[in-house]
Design a protein around this motif. Sequence first.
Motif, short mmCIF file in Angstrom:
data_model
loop_
_atom_site.label_atom_id
_atom_site.label_comp_id
_atom_site.label_asym_id
_atom_site.label_seq_id
_atom_site.Cartn_x
_atom_site.Cartn_y
_atom_site.Cartn_z
N ASP A 1 15.48 -9.97 34.68
CA ASP A 1 16.30 -8.77 34.77
C ASP A 1 15.91 -7.70 33.75
O ASP A 1 16.49 -6.61 33.73
CB ASP A 1 17.79 -9.13 34.55
CG ASP A 1 18.34 -9.99 35.67
OD1 ASP A 1 17.81 -9.89 36.80
OD2 ASP A 1 19.28 -10.77 35.42
N VAL A 2 14.94 -8.00 32.92
CA VAL A 2 14.52 -7.07 31.87
C VAL A 2 13.48 -6.09 32.40
O VAL A 2 12.55 -6.49 33.10
CB VAL A 2 13.94 -7.84 30.66
CG1 VAL A 2 13.41 -6.89 29.60
CG2 VAL A 2 14.99 -8.77 30.06
N ARG A 3 13.66 -4.82 32.07
CA ARG A 3 12.67 -3.79 32.37
C ARG A 3 12.34 -3.07 31.07
O ARG A 3 13.24 -2.59 30.37
CB ARG A 3 13.20 -2.78 33.39
CG ARG A 3 13.41 -3.31 34.80
CD ARG A 3 12.08 -3.63 35.49
NE ARG A 3 12.28 -4.03 36.87
CZ ARG A 3 12.61 -5.26 37.26
NH1 ARG A 3 12.81 -6.21 36.34
NH2 ARG A 3 12.78 -5.55 38.53
N ILE A 4 11.05 -2.98 30.74
CA ILE A 4 10.60 -2.30 29.51
C ILE A 4 9.53 -1.31 29.92
O ILE A 4 8.50 -1.68 30.48
CB ILE A 4 10.04 -3.30 28.49
CG1 ILE A 4 11.00 -4.47 28.29
CG2 ILE A 4 9.75 -2.62 27.16
CD1 ILE A 4 10.42 -5.61 27.50
N TRP A 5 9.77 -0.03 29.62
CA TRP A 5 8.91 1.03 30.17
C TRP A 5 8.21 1.85 29.09
O TRP A 5 7.90 3.01 29.27
CB TRP A 5 9.72 1.93 31.10
CG TRP A 5 10.92 2.56 30.45
CD1 TRP A 5 10.97 3.78 29.83
CD2 TRP A 5 12.23 2.01 30.34
NE1 TRP A 5 12.23 4.02 29.34
CE2 TRP A 5 13.03 2.94 29.65
CE3 TRP A 5 12.82 0.80 30.77
CZ2 TRP A 5 14.38 2.72 29.37
CZ3 TRP A 5 14.15 0.58 30.48
CH2 TRP A 5 14.92 1.53 29.81
#
Length: 214
Positions: free
Chosen positions: A63-67
């Motif tokens: 569920d992690v998003r790192i942009w």
Amino acid sequence: MTEMTLYIGDRNLSSWSLRAWLVLKQAGAAFREQVMRLDRPDTRDALRRVSPSGLAPCLAHGDVRIWDSLAIAEYANELFPEKALWPADRAARALARAVSAEMHSGFAELRRFWPMNFARRDMRHLCPPPVRRDIDRIAAIWTECREKHADAGPFLFGAFSIADAMYAPVVSRFMTYGPVELPPLAADYARAIFDLPAMREWGEAAKAEVAGSP
């Protein structure tokens, strides 16, 4: 561990994608990569479907998003502490973070005049004074770090660190628009980065990508 997917821009063009990808590669992470082609009519919409910022790179891990490249690198450091992606020594670690942050937020003229074009060589583009100032500052950073850590290995802080990933696209630019004259320690460092197997892997993929472009 939940599978990670790294969404990257074109290998030939996306310097920020290279930074995140290189950290994960050097950490030995198992991840799937998905190339999001840049500068196309549907690029922004396609990126917005996978990246909250609409930009690449973006790491998806459950569920992690790192942009952001530096944030992805920090996340990898927490996932793989045994890889020591920051120097163990506190003073060296502080310097590594400082030069990484300087790369992250600075050198605007180098970026503007010399965008990454990984598959090209010896373009000998214009080098106006602001670009020369950026080059000189980068060379000074590399030289300072290598003087302090030359006995520990070939990279900025001896062993490979996040700082090296942050400067890897600069090495590519120096190859593309060069040859750029550098002090000996800085020149040796640039060669060490370009000789990394992961950098060569990225370069071969960039060449194949350019050859296959419509």
